[in-house]
Write a protein that holds these residues in place. Structure first.
Motif, PDB file in Angstrom:
ATOM      1  N   LEU A 195       1.238   3.959   9.777  1.00  0.00           N
ATOM      2  CA  LEU A 195       0.269   3.253   8.947  1.00  0.00           C
ATOM      3  C   LEU A 195      -1.028   3.013   9.709  1.00  0.00           C
ATOM      4  O   LEU A 195      -2.124   3.161   9.157  1.00  0.00           O
ATOM      5  CB  LEU A 195       0.875   1.919   8.482  1.00  0.00           C
ATOM      6  N   GLN A 196      -0.912   2.657  10.979  1.00  0.00           N
ATOM      7  CA  GLN A 196      -2.103   2.470  11.804  1.00  0.00           C
ATOM      8  C   GLN A 196      -2.877   3.775  11.950  1.00  0.00           C
ATOM      9  O   GLN A 196      -4.117   3.790  11.886  1.00  0.00           O
ATOM     10  CB  GLN A 196      -1.692   1.922  13.169  1.00  0.00           C
ATOM     11  N   PRO A 215       8.284   2.639   4.769  1.00  0.00           N
ATOM     12  CA  PRO A 215       9.434   2.012   4.100  1.00  0.00           C
ATOM     13  C   PRO A 215       9.008   1.290   2.822  1.00  0.00           C
ATOM     14  O   PRO A 215       7.817   1.082   2.559  1.00  0.00           O
ATOM     15  CB  PRO A 215       9.952   1.021   5.151  1.00  0.00           C
ATOM     16  N   ALA A 216      10.023   0.913   2.045  1.00  0.00           N
ATOM     17  CA  ALA A 216       9.755   0.266   0.753  1.00  0.00           C
ATOM     18  C   ALA A 216       8.991  -1.035   0.924  1.00  0.00           C
ATOM     19  O   ALA A 216       8.214  -1.422   0.041  1.00  0.00           O
ATOM     20  CB  ALA A 216      11.078   0.011   0.013  1.00  0.00           C
ATOM     21  N   GLU A 217       9.195  -1.739   2.061  1.00  0.00           N
ATOM     22  CA  GLU A 217       8.503  -3.014   2.264  1.00  0.00           C
ATOM     23  C   GLU A 217       6.997  -2.836   2.394  1.00  0.00           C
ATOM     24  O   GLU A 217       6.234  -3.770   2.098  1.00  0.00           O
ATOM     25  CB  GLU A 217       9.042  -3.713   3.517  1.00  0.00           C
ATOM     26  N   PHE A 218       6.550  -1.649   2.854  1.00  0.00           N
ATOM     27  CA  PHE A 218       5.117  -1.413   3.035  1.00  0.00           C
ATOM     28  C   PHE A 218       4.473  -0.734   1.826  1.00  0.00           C
ATOM     29  O   PHE A 218       3.246  -0.638   1.769  1.00  0.00           O
ATOM     30  CB  PHE A 218       4.876  -0.552   4.281  1.00  0.00           C
ATOM     31  N   GLN A 219       5.277  -0.248   0.885  1.00  0.00           N
ATOM     32  CA  GLN A 219       4.710   0.452  -0.259  1.00  0.00           C
ATOM     33  C   GLN A 219       3.773  -0.419  -1.099  1.00  0.00           C
ATOM     34  O   GLN A 219       2.709   0.039  -1.515  1.00  0.00           O
ATOM     35  CB  GLN A 219       5.829   1.027  -1.135  1.00  0.00           C
ATOM     36  N   LEU A 221       1.881  -2.836  -0.067  1.00  0.00           N
ATOM     37  CA  LEU A 221       0.644  -2.956   0.702  1.00  0.00           C
ATOM     38  C   LEU A 221      -0.188  -1.688   0.589  1.00  0.00           C
ATOM     39  O   LEU A 221      -1.410  -1.752   0.394  1.00  0.00           O
ATOM     40  CB  LEU A 221       0.987  -3.253   2.168  1.00  0.00           C
ATOM     41  N   ILE A 222       0.465  -0.529   0.690  1.00  0.00           N
ATOM     42  CA  ILE A 222      -0.274   0.737   0.587  1.00  0.00           C
ATOM     43  C   ILE A 222      -0.872   0.895  -0.800  1.00  0.00           C
ATOM     44  O   ILE A 222      -2.032   1.328  -0.946  1.00  0.00           O
ATOM     45  CB  ILE A 222       0.678   1.910   0.930  1.00  0.00           C
ATOM     46  N   ARG A 223      -0.090   0.536  -1.834  1.00  0.00           N
ATOM     47  CA  ARG A 223      -0.636   0.634  -3.203  1.00  0.00           C
ATOM     48  C   ARG A 223      -1.839  -0.289  -3.384  1.00  0.00           C
ATOM     49  O   ARG A 223      -2.840   0.091  -4.010  1.00  0.00           O
ATOM     50  CB  ARG A 223       0.458   0.289  -4.214  1.00  0.00           C
ATOM     51  N   GLN A 224      -1.761  -1.504  -2.838  1.00  0.00           N
ATOM     52  CA  GLN A 224      -2.872  -2.438  -2.984  1.00  0.00           C
ATOM     53  C   GLN A 224      -4.116  -1.937  -2.236  1.00  0.00           C
ATOM     54  O   GLN A 224      -5.239  -2.064  -2.727  1.00  0.00           O
ATOM     55  CB  GLN A 224      -2.466  -3.823  -2.458  1.00  0.00           C
ATOM     56  N   LEU A 225      -3.895  -1.375  -1.039  1.00  0.00           N
ATOM     57  CA  LEU A 225      -5.038  -0.841  -0.286  1.00  0.00           C
ATOM     58  C   LEU A 225      -5.671   0.339  -1.024  1.00  0.00           C
ATOM     59  O   LEU A 225      -6.915   0.429  -1.120  1.00  0.00           O
ATOM     60  CB  LEU A 225      -4.589  -0.414   1.106  1.00  0.00           C
ATOM     61  N   ASN A 226      -4.834   1.228  -1.547  1.00  0.00           N
ATOM     62  CA  ASN A 226      -5.383   2.356  -2.310  1.00  0.00           C
ATOM     63  C   ASN A 226      -6.082   1.883  -3.573  1.00  0.00           C
ATOM     64  O   ASN A 226      -7.106   2.433  -3.983  1.00  0.00           O
ATOM     65  CB  ASN A 226      -4.277   3.346  -2.652  1.00  0.00           C
ATOM     66  N   GLN A 227      -5.518   0.850  -4.214  1.00  0.00           N
ATOM     67  CA  GLN A 227      -6.168   0.307  -5.406  1.00  0.00           C
ATOM     68  C   GLN A 227      -7.514  -0.317  -5.049  1.00  0.00           C
ATOM     69  O   GLN A 227      -8.496  -0.189  -5.794  1.00  0.00           O
ATOM     70  CB  GLN A 227      -5.259  -0.741  -6.058  1.00  0.00           C
TER      71      GLN A 227
END
Length: 452
Positions: A195-196, A215-219, A221-227
């Protein structure tokens, strides 16, 4: 936990929690093992002693007086059970082996059945620690006391040896467990490193979105950053389009007005003044439209509004603006319900729909707020004249007004449609059961399960 710094690394926090916990659990397991081993060994010895006393009692009851004395005086019991024993029949006392005589004969003085555990200290004590079972009975009219004992010293030594080996094995397992924990933490945190790297690549311009197998716990966060990145790109695009539209729309009328004002040979008659006023009105309308669009936020993480509270405030205000008309709110939502819509955007949707209904309603207008099937719906109905079925598809189109007699620029419904589509929703129009227009804005809500 307050003693763990939330700003410290995940690896350090996990090690701070897991390593002491693993050591504490292993030590606790070792202590419990010792206690259970002691309990099992004592229970095993007690069962054996009881069985031997019961067997000897049975042999004595099956034998005559002479045979009883032979059993007591001989080595029968010692050969069968290999335990120390003492037997008192009347006034006669027999014990074997000789080493146990001093320890067991005092136990014959009491005619009480049960276990006796004695520990003796000093060099004079031949037997330092032993467990005995004593049983008193009457046999052929004579009192009989049977005592069977076992030396616990050898058993304790065996237990200690087994306990030490258990500690050694537990230590080896603890080391392996700590290595496994370290390896698991290191492998699990590789996703953080990826991720870094993705963020570094994004910052360097090598990529436009985060695309990391995390992992599912970071998904989330990734969706919010992409959004967030999508929102920023959309804002930049909208700003450029708005400036281009504004420049294109304003440049021509401003040039025409300037030419007229700079022409000294031509007088400004009433028709020309009206024409200039219309041009200025177009410029003002265009500026108003672009300025209102620039204030739209669109879907953003952490932005939410309370639809019930905002609808009530708008209904109160419109009730003052249209005192001859009745505005009602119909909803089953709780007052504290929050929708993932920016507050100003929700005000624009509700305000424009209610204002349009207030203009056309004869006596009343109703706003309905509902949540169903993961959709958030705002429905506004009025009892006005309504709109022809053929004209319904044109409602909400930019620059379209179906009635030039009513004040306004025709921007309200177009703004509602644009905001709704920005949230991934739809704006539909139909005929209300009351005869007027029904406008329904629907857009996706939050996945409650994922949010939790």
């Amino acid at each position: 936990m307050p003693w763990i710094d939330p700003r410290s690394s995940i690896r350090k926090s996990l090690l701070t929690l897991l390593l002491p916990a693993a050591i504490a659990l292993m030590v606790a397991a070792w202590i419990v093992h010792g206690l259970l081993l002691e309990r099992m060994a004592r229970g095993f010895v007690e069962d054996r002693l009881q069985d031997e006393v019961a067997f000897l009692e049975h042999q004595l009851r099956q034998s005559g007086p002479d045979e009883i004395r032979d059993i007591a005086a001989g080595d029968y019991f010692e050969e069968v059970f290999h335990h120390a024993f003492a037997l008192q029949i009347g006034e006669q006392v027999h014990s074997s082996p000789e080493l146990w005589t001093a320890a067991l004969q005092p136990l014959l003085a009491e005619a009480r059945s049960g276990f006796v555990h004695e520990t003796r200290t000093g060099t004079a004590a031949a037997i330092a620690d032993f467990l005995a079972y004593r049983k008193a009975l009457i046999l052929n009219g004579e009192p009989v006391v049977i005592v069977v004992a076992e030396d616990l010293t050898t058993l304790h030594h065996s237990q200690q040896e087994l306990h030490i080996w258990t500690a050694v094995v537990s230590g080896i397992l603890l080391v392996l467990l700590l290595l496994a924990i370290w390896q698991a933490i290191r492998l699990s945190l590789r996703s953080v490193g990826r991720l870094q790297q993705g963020l570094t690549s994004l910052q360097a311009g090598a990529s436009h979105r985060l695309d990391v197998n995390a992992p599912a716990e970071f998904q989330p966060l990734i969706r919010q950053l992409n959004q967030l990145l999508d929102t920023l790109d959309q804002r930049l695009t909208r700003s450029r389009d708005a400036l281009a539209n504004l420049s294109h729309s304003v440049k021509t009328p401003v040039s025409a007005i300037r030419q007229v004002l700079e022409d000294d040979t031509r007088a400004l008659d009433p028709q020309m003044r009206q024409h200039l006023a219309q041009r200025l009105s177009d410029i003002d309308r265009q500026l108003e439209s672009e300025l209102r669009r620039s204030r739209f936020a669109g879907p953003q993480a952490g932005k939410a509004a309370q639809p019930v509270s905002q609808a009530r405030d708008l209904l109160w205000m419109l009730g003052r603006l249209y005192p001859d008309k009745n505005f009602e709110l119909d909803t089953g939502l709780a007052p504290e319900t929050r929708w993932p819509v920016e507050e100003h955007d929700l005000n624009e949707i509700l305000g424009n729909l209610l204002d349009n209904a207030g203009k056309w309603a004869k006596r009343s207008a109703v706003v309905v707020l509902t949540e169903a099937g993961g959709q958030l719906m705002i429905t506004v109905e009025d009892d006005g004249a309504g709109v022809n079925q053929e004209a319904l598809p044109d409602l909400g189109t930019r620059g379209v007004r179906l009635d030039q007699q009513t004040p306004g620029h025709g921007l309200g419904l177009a703004i509602v449609r644009e905001i709704t589509e920005r949230y991934g929703g739809t704006l539909t129009f139909s005929t209300s059961p009351h005869g007027g227009l029904r406008a329904m804005a629907s857009f996706p809500g939050i996945d409650r399960g994922e949010k939790q």
